[in-house]
Scaffold this active site. Sequence first.
Site, PDB file in Angstrom:
ATOM      1  N   ASP A   1      81.322  49.494  40.985  1.00  0.00           N
ATOM      2  CA  ASP A   1      81.674  48.166  41.192  1.00  0.00           C
ATOM      3  C   ASP A   1      82.232  47.870  42.517  1.00  0.00           C
ATOM      4  O   ASP A   1      81.548  47.144  43.565  1.00  0.00           O
ATOM      5  CB  ASP A   1      81.766  47.598  40.531  1.00  0.00           C
ATOM      6  CG  ASP A   1      81.513  47.233  38.946  1.00  0.00           C
ATOM      7  OD1 ASP A   1      80.047  47.382  38.783  1.00  0.00           O
ATOM      8  OD2 ASP A   1      81.370  46.181  37.950  1.00  0.00           O
TER       9      ASP A   1
ATOM     10  N   ASP B   1      83.662  49.578  35.294  1.00  0.00           N
ATOM     11  CA  ASP B   1      83.637  48.617  33.942  1.00  0.00           C
ATOM     12  C   ASP B   1      82.779  49.113  33.123  1.00  0.00           C
ATOM     13  O   ASP B   1      83.381  48.620  31.887  1.00  0.00           O
ATOM     14  CB  ASP B   1      83.593  47.181  34.961  1.00  0.00           C
ATOM     15  CG  ASP B   1      84.745  46.858  35.505  1.00  0.00           C
ATOM     16  OD1 ASP B   1      85.425  47.558  35.875  1.00  0.00           O
ATOM     17  OD2 ASP B   1      85.126  45.670  37.026  1.00  0.00           O
ATOM     18  N   LYS B   2      81.484  49.104  33.446  1.00  0.00           N
ATOM     19  CA  LYS B   2      80.631  49.210  32.252  1.00  0.00           C
ATOM     20  C   LYS B   2      80.424  49.605  31.982  1.00  0.00           C
ATOM     21  O   LYS B   2      80.008  49.829  30.581  1.00  0.00           O
ATOM     22  CB  LYS B   2      78.988  48.646  33.121  1.00  0.00           C
ATOM     23  CG  LYS B   2      78.835  47.934  34.089  1.00  0.00           C
ATOM     24  CD  LYS B   2      79.747  46.317  33.745  1.00  0.00           C
ATOM     25  CE  LYS B   2      79.998  44.977  34.791  1.00  0.00           C
ATOM     26  NZ  LYS B   2      80.648  45.802  35.956  1.00  0.00           N
TER      27      LYS B   2
ATOM     28  N   CYS C   1      89.796  50.786  38.284  1.00  0.00           N
ATOM     29  CA  CYS C   1      90.986  49.697  39.616  1.00  0.00           C
ATOM     30  C   CYS C   1      92.428  49.102  38.967  1.00  0.00           C
ATOM     31  O   CYS C   1      92.261  48.521  37.717  1.00  0.00           O
ATOM     32  CB  CYS C   1      90.170  47.973  39.820  1.00  0.00           C
ATOM     33  SG  CYS C   1      88.880  48.816  40.661  1.00  0.00           S
TER      34      CYS C   1
ATOM     35  N   GLU D   1      78.395  40.295  40.258  1.00  0.00           N
ATOM     36  CA  GLU D   1      79.681  39.874  40.245  1.00  0.00           C
ATOM     37  C   GLU D   1      79.877  39.346  41.391  1.00  0.00           C
ATOM     38  O   GLU D   1      80.162  39.740  42.737  1.00  0.00           O
ATOM     39  CB  GLU D   1      81.243  41.465  40.284  1.00  0.00           C
ATOM     40  CG  GLU D   1      80.743  41.572  38.818  1.00  0.00           C
ATOM     41  CD  GLU D   1      81.804  42.535  38.292  1.00  0.00           C
ATOM     42  OE1 GLU D   1      82.173  43.119  37.411  1.00  0.00           O
ATOM     43  OE2 GLU D   1      82.778  42.913  39.655  1.00  0.00           O
TER      44      GLU D   1
ATOM     45  N   SER E   1      84.287  39.558  38.906  1.00  0.00           N
ATOM     46  CA  SER E   1      84.940  41.168  38.801  1.00  0.00           C
ATOM     47  C   SER E   1      86.507  40.690  38.256  1.00  0.00           C
ATOM     48  O   SER E   1      86.994  39.587  38.454  1.00  0.00           O
ATOM     49  CB  SER E   1      85.543  41.320  39.995  1.00  0.00           C
ATOM     50  OG  SER E   1      86.540  42.060  39.995  1.00  0.00           O
TER      51      SER E   1
END
Length: 568
Positions: free
Chosen positions: A87, A129-130, A200, A451, A477
């Site tokens: 991302d 994230d995913k 992150c 996002e 995000s």
Amino acid sequence: MSDTKHSTRAFSSLVVDGMERAPSRAMLHAVGFKDQDFTKPQIGIASTWSMVTPCNMHINQLADAAAKGADEKGGKAVVFNTITISDGISMGTEGMKYSLVSREVIADSIETVVGCQGFDGLVAIGGCDKNMPGCLIGIARLNRPAIFVYGGTILSGCHGDKKLDIVSVFEAVGARANHQIDDQELKAIESLAIPGPGSCGGMYTANTMASAIEALGMSLPGSSAQAAISADKQQDCIAAGAQVLTLLEQGIRPLDIMTLKAFENAITVVIALGGSTNAVLHLLAMADAAGVTLCLEDFSRIGKKVPMLADLKPSGHYAMAELVEIGGIQPLMKMLLDAGLLHGDCLTVTGKTLAENLADAPSYPEGQEMIRPMSQPIKKDSHLVILKGNLAEEGAVAKITGKEGLRFTGKARVFDCEELALKAILDGTIIKGDVIVIRYEGPKGGPGMREMLSPTSAVMGKGLAKDVALITDGRFSGGTHGFVVGHITPEAYVGGTLALVFDGDEITIDAESAALTLHLSDAEIAERRLKWQRPSPRYTRGVLAKYARLVSSASEGAVTDKGLENLI
């Protein structure tokens, strides 16, 4: 439940047992199987390793550690890969449309490999994230003994006396556009923000989902609060590989753990941590895969009684690595359990209940300021506010920590894609009092529900955080903060009211009454609707086109399984 030897090999025995399976065994000899391995439970190790992103660049090592744990406990581990995207790298570009799509690809690929190869159990390791919801969706579909391992958080970057992360760079772009910093300062921030492997560093989507999955009971205690490069994370992987064998012996499967009460625990922890709006989307999708009925109203119901306690980035001051140093989320969960806000009787991957896991959890050290006591919350109820109204009949998700204010009314500035909105923010077109409207960025319209970190960070960098709002049928995000509303449903592409907004229309966001209102009469909205025409699809072939055809509303988690019902 049965603990017979055969039951621990319910799937692999069909692939490798008997004279007629000699060709299968021949293939497996070539990848390192010994004769004795064919009598062992086979444990798939789903690795999301790649050099695409620092979030996942170390996960091959973690996969090897999980395999070691499974092998030492008497299983036969088989490591396989699935994809990841970044991302942070693709943000603000056309490539970001593939981000949410990757969640479905990851789930499909894990289901495909485990189902095809006949693995008896599974360890899935995710970083970005995913990866995490993708792994859990695959795990739920398969319903074979499984554990999720989080790849771990990144350490903070540093420039002078200021700690940095990826959001620092996005916001620095806005500051540069506003002439608050020069090119040399922007270059320094860019160069120093990401010091190595890990996800992150704030309570962004990766750390939010890792925490949610631990609270759900699908990770070992402590898994969500460990640095990516640490002895603790290595041990977490070894323990997970071994524990899957125990789950096999005990007959404990994911759907025994992923119950409605477990999802309510996950929501509670996300709220207390001030977690990402993406948690709403992903928890809905994970619950759907598990056959659990979860809806937006559940977030509102739980949010009324759960306080926000964590002073973590993006709206707060601290990074996840600093939370790791004071004990992670286990002391927080013990606080919530003692306050009667968690279901202590939920089963977890330890084979014990949540309450049993937390019985010996320590308290946070005296003097720490990251996690507030229950009596002094940052916000007395949830920061995740589900809004409805004539602009969001099916619902929308706002992230309101209280620092932005609770109500905003302004004039619409309408953009039919993210790039146009970003340009208007950076060139000074957007001014105080505007409500930035970014539409046709939903699951079907984008497609892919990008996002909006680039525009929201530009707003922050331009110094407009308290002066403008931003609403969209796209997502945000976990690093986003400010007065923002996303996941607006129905989305513009399917004819939601968002498609009917004109420049200059007045819009009100009211967190106290949970309303998102376009100040037009019903008659005016109806007249505009008659004149509206759906835009042509942006993609007609390939994965984005297939996704757009299958994907459900964001209010249902933007899942692709529901779409199948419309095609049959």
